[in-house]
Design an enzyme around this catalytic site. Structure first.
Site, PDB file in Angstrom:
ATOM      1  CB  CYS A   1      47.689  36.054  27.114  1.00 44.00           C
ATOM      2  SG  CYS A   1      48.697  35.540  28.532  1.00 44.00           S
TER       3      CYS A   1
ATOM      4  CB  CYS B   1      50.971  31.433  28.788  1.00 40.27           C
ATOM      5  SG  CYS B   1      50.035  32.158  30.156  1.00 40.27           S
ATOM      6  CB  SER B   2      46.980  30.542  26.362  1.00 37.31           C
ATOM      7  OG  SER B   2      47.050  29.560  27.391  1.00 37.31           O
ATOM      8  CB  CYS B   3      45.989  34.825  30.667  1.00 39.10           C
ATOM      9  SG  CYS B   3      47.379  34.270  31.672  1.00 39.10           S
TER      10      CYS B   3
END
Length: 206
Positions: free
Chosen positions: A114, A117-119
């Site tokens: 991702c 961000c941190s999906c």
């Protein structure tokens, strides 16, 4: 969005992006949460219970999906065609997010990142590892994916195509890894135990 490259990216030594600092958005989240509790929309106990339920999610869910797909060709087809519906057959609800399961083959390997961000498919894999959220992994995975994979001990032959899939705010990816050799005698439960979190992200093989 799926970026197809001929190399892979690596994370390891993860820099945390100041996740522990109190940002503007974190302050707003706390303020809204406290307001909703004060208004009686939900209670502090509801928040605690929801967080506990989220923390209880583990890679075992994704592993169970993979093991079922290895044993059931019809389920595998449904999983690759409509992953949320297939997962619902196993009692795993994906909610409003779109989930896409991508299949590894002998000549194609997939890895997930991702870049924003941190999906991450938390409903199936639980909390993402720190390295997945690091700037290093997020930036390098699309620029030099093969180098990143080698840092995880995954050295792919040049003949294997490497595809990098970039998750978004409303779309998540999970890898369906190749079934290990010499496992024809194993049950679904035994097969699920072979599946690792990193193989479902695509940074390692089984």
């Amino acid at each position: 969005m799926t970026a197809v490259t001929d190399g892979l990216a690596s994370p390891h030594a993860a820099t945390r992006d100041d996740e522990d600092s109190i940002s503007y958005y974190r302050t707003m989240q706390v303020a809204v949460q406290e307001l909703l509790i004060a208004k009686g929309v939900f209670s502090a106990a509801d928040v605690t219970a929801t967080v506990a339920a989220m923390d209880a999610r583990t890679t075992a869910r994704g592993a169970a999906v993979v093991a079922r797909a290895w044993l059931d060709a019809a389920f595998k087809h449904r999983l690759l065609t409509d992953a949320p519906t297939a997962c619902a057959e196993l009692g795993l609800e994906m909610g409003p997010l779109k989930l896409i399961v991508i299949e590894d083959t002998p000549d194609t390997h997939n890895v997930v990142v991702c870049t924003l961000c941190s999906c991450y498919p938390r409903m199936l894999l639980g909390i993402p590892p720190d390295w997945y959220k690091s700037r290093e992994y997020r930036s390098r995975c699309v620029r030099e994916p093969r180098a990143v994979l080698r840092e995880f001990g995954t050295d792919l032959p040049d003949t294997v195509r490497l595809r990098v899939h970039d998750s978004t705010a409303d779309m998540r990816y999970m890898v369906l890894p190749l079934r290990p050799a010499n496992t024809a005698h194993l049950s679904q439960t035994e097969l699920a135990k072979l599946v690792t979190r990193d193989s479902l992200i695509g940074v390692t093989l089984l």
